[in-house]
Enzyme design. Structure first.
Site, mmCIF file in Angstrom:
data_model
loop_
_atom_site.group_PDB
_atom_site.id
_atom_site.type_symbol
_atom_site.label_atom_id
_atom_site.label_comp_id
_atom_site.label_asym_id
_atom_site.label_seq_id
_atom_site.Cartn_x
_atom_site.Cartn_y
_atom_site.Cartn_z
ATOM 1 N N GLU A 210 43.876 23.456 43.430
ATOM 2 C CA GLU A 210 45.006 24.016 43.840
ATOM 3 C C GLU A 210 45.852 23.051 44.649
ATOM 4 O OE1 GLU A 210 45.405 28.555 44.047
ATOM 5 O OE2 GLU A 210 43.331 27.921 44.943
ATOM 6 N N ASP A 229 35.946 33.634 47.483
ATOM 7 C CA ASP A 229 37.428 33.856 46.799
ATOM 8 C C ASP A 229 37.576 33.338 45.478
ATOM 9 O OD1 ASP A 229 40.171 34.366 47.211
ATOM 10 O OD2 ASP A 229 40.637 32.003 47.013
ATOM 11 N N HIS A 234 36.207 34.129 39.807
ATOM 12 C CA HIS A 234 36.943 33.423 38.750
ATOM 13 C C HIS A 234 36.098 32.311 37.953
ATOM 14 C CE1 HIS A 234 40.229 35.640 40.426
ATOM 15 N NE2 HIS A 234 40.439 34.581 41.132
HETATM 16 C C1 BG6 Z 1 43.030 34.400 43.776
HETATM 17 C C2 BG6 Z 1 42.509 33.679 45.040
HETATM 18 O O1 BG6 Z 1 42.025 35.277 43.191
HETATM 19 O O2 BG6 Z 1 43.392 33.357 42.734
HETATM 20 C C3 BG6 Z 1 43.609 32.608 45.409
HETATM 21 O O3 BG6 Z 1 42.493 34.881 46.083
HETATM 22 C C4 BG6 Z 1 43.794 31.723 44.426
HETATM 23 O O4 BG6 Z 1 43.044 32.065 46.796
HETATM 24 C C5 BG6 Z 1 44.313 32.536 43.019
HETATM 25 O O5 BG6 Z 1 45.124 30.793 44.816
HETATM 26 C C6 BG6 Z 1 44.205 31.379 42.197
HETATM 27 O O6 BG6 Z 1 44.927 32.136 40.834
HETATM 28 P P1 BG6 Z 1 45.791 31.209 40.057
HETATM 29 O O7 BG6 Z 1 46.110 32.285 38.726
HETATM 30 O O8 BG6 Z 1 47.037 30.675 40.528
HETATM 31 O O9 BG6 Z 1 45.045 29.882 39.283
#
Ligand code: BG6
Length: 477
Positions: A210, A229, A234
């Protein structure tokens, strides 16, 4: 295909998630014709306001977060589905009114878009006021606990009021288009399955990078860190979809059984197989310590790890995972690197390179497979590596922005009663059981995470995690 008529209650309707994702997502599904005019969306929160004020708020959120979908007539019709109940999650106010808003016999779903500390109060009041029945669904957001003990307690508490078939634990990564496509690619083609094992796969990389920092969410984040997190949920889910055995059917429990087996087969992490990092200040913003306003913080904003799966399919193939904030680019991808051919018939200078399957989750969802071919032209037998490219937007003639967002898809699945893309309680617990020792060993004697430059690929040590195995990360770009 329109979903059946429904009453959806959003607890925490004035919060950030509702504004950014849930309401704009529902609106987009409405525009797409998936939600009928008779559906009801009931906002519930502590803020004392009326229906008109809530509609006003929703309209502003939709204009901000789904601007390309705004059509005045459609928006006006959508807003008519909305109503609002001022509710006290820990008291008695509002619950009678909420009950009177619900229509008997209509699919009912309750989205808990609130702090987990309130889950119990809300669940108890829904049940004791007779608002939920056997077929009602509840949707709960992450974080689902912060360790195994708290996740178990949460599961146990929810189980007092709801059976597992009613509980939709959201991991929004499972709603992403390419994540689901992973299952299609693996299980609807014969091409990959024979090669999908330690005999032919050298290693797998999963990267979720990110560019954003943790500014604004510092308080939550500093108590979590990247492992809680991102990795426990994920990334673990992505790993499962890559590594699982074919389920006997594309059916919620069949899929979740196979994912669970992967998590249970994970070897405990070895101490040298993890690198934690923390971003420094850069031209675009402050460093992590300033973002969380805690100069002593040892929470990681980056983590890279090497894990291994102890089963017949994967023994011998390492999986490298990394995720972090304030990195060079926003990109999520999975790279499956196959082994090199066992023998090369070409000159040494022309040795073939390993094939790679790159599955790009975001942005620009797609997939490409690198293959070796002869360089065109009269120069003799010279090999080049070229990608066989498949961008989903191009292939399907769909603009990326037209693809339903993960939340839209998942909410529609809740209404349809399909739990395939939601985490089962035992899966969440198994994921915590694996991450718990990693976190607690370190918390017992935390060292400073490795600093890394904002806008970089993370700390140098993370590169070494692969170099020492004679491998390299694919560049973050
Ligand atoms: C969230 C986390 O679950 O997912 C965040 O708490 C993160 O920290 C986000 O930024 C990322 O999601 P995506 O869909 O933007 O990749």
């Amino acid at each position: 295909i329109p979903v059946e008529d429904f009453d959806l209650v959003i607890f925490g309707a004035t919060g950030d998630l509702a504004r950014r994702k849930i309401l704009p997502g529902l609106y987009r599904r409405f525009v797409a014709g998936q939600i009928q005019d008779s559906a009801r969306i009931i906002g519930a929160a502590r803020t004392d306001q009326n229906d008109a004020a809530f509609r006003e708020e929703a309209s502003a959120a939709i204009r901000e977060f789904a601007p390309s979908a705004v059509d005045e007539a459609a928006l006006a019709s959508f807003l008519k589905l909305l109503s609002y109940v001022t509710i006290d999650a820990r008291g008695t106010a509002g619950w009678d009114r909420l009950k009177s808003e619900m229509r008997p016999g209509v699919t009912a779903a309750f989205y808990f878009s609130v702090a987990p500390a309130l889950f119990g109060d809300i669940a108890e009041r829904l049940a004791s006021n007779g608002i939920t029945h056997d077929d009602s669904r509840i949707v709960v957001e992450k974080p689902f606990g912060r360790d195994l003990a708290s996740a178990k307690a949460l599961n146990k508490m929810l189980a007092r009021y709801f059976h597992e078939g009613q509980i939709y634990r959201i991991d929004h990564y499972l709603g992403k288009e390419t994540v689901q496509n992973l299952m299609a690619v693996r299980f609807a083609n014969i091409l990959f399955e024979p090669l999908w094992n330690a005999q032919y796969v050298d290693h797998v990389q999963i990267t979720v990078a990110e560019t954003v920092g943790v500014g604004g969410r510092g308080e939550y984040y500093d108590h979590s860190g990247a492992i809680r997190d991102m990795v426990q949920n994920h990334m673990m889910q992505l790993l499962c979809l890559i590594a699982m055995e074919p389920p006997y059917h594309f059916d919620p429990d069949a899929v979740r059984d196979e994912k669970l087996k992967v998590i249970r087969a994970l070897d405990p992490l070895k101490p040298g197989d993890i690198v934690r990092g923390q971003y420094l200040a850069g031209p675009d913003g402050p460093g992590y310590l300033d973002d969380v306003e805690n100069a002593e913080s040892r929470t990681e904003s980056f983590v890279a790890l090497k894990l291994t799966i102890a089963n017949w399919r994967w023994t011998g193939t390492p999986f490298y995972l990394r995720t972090g904030k304030r990195l060079r680019a926003r990109t999520s991808e999975i790279v499956v690197t196959f082994k090199e051919p066992p023998h090369s018939i070409f000159d040494e200078a022309e040795a073939p390179k390993a094939n790679q399957l790159v599955i790009k989750l975001q942005p620009n969802e797609g997939m490409h497979l690198t293959v070796m071919i002869k360089e065109p032209g009269p120069g003799g037998m010279r090999l080049v590596q070229v990608p066989l490219d498949m961008s989903f937007a191009d292939a399907l003639g769909q603009e990326g922005s037209d693809m339903p967002d993960a939340y839209e898809r998942l909410i529609m699945d809740v209404i349809r009663g399909n739990q395939t893309l939601f985490m089962r309680g035992d899966e969440v617990e198994a994921a915590w059981a694996w991450t718990d020792p990693i976190i607690s060993d370190w918390e017992a004697a935390p060292t400073r995470p490795e600093p890394y430059d904002a806008g970089s690929s993370g700390p140098e040590e993370a590169l070494r995690l692969l170099h020492r195995d004679d491998r390299r990360w694919r560049e973050i770009r």
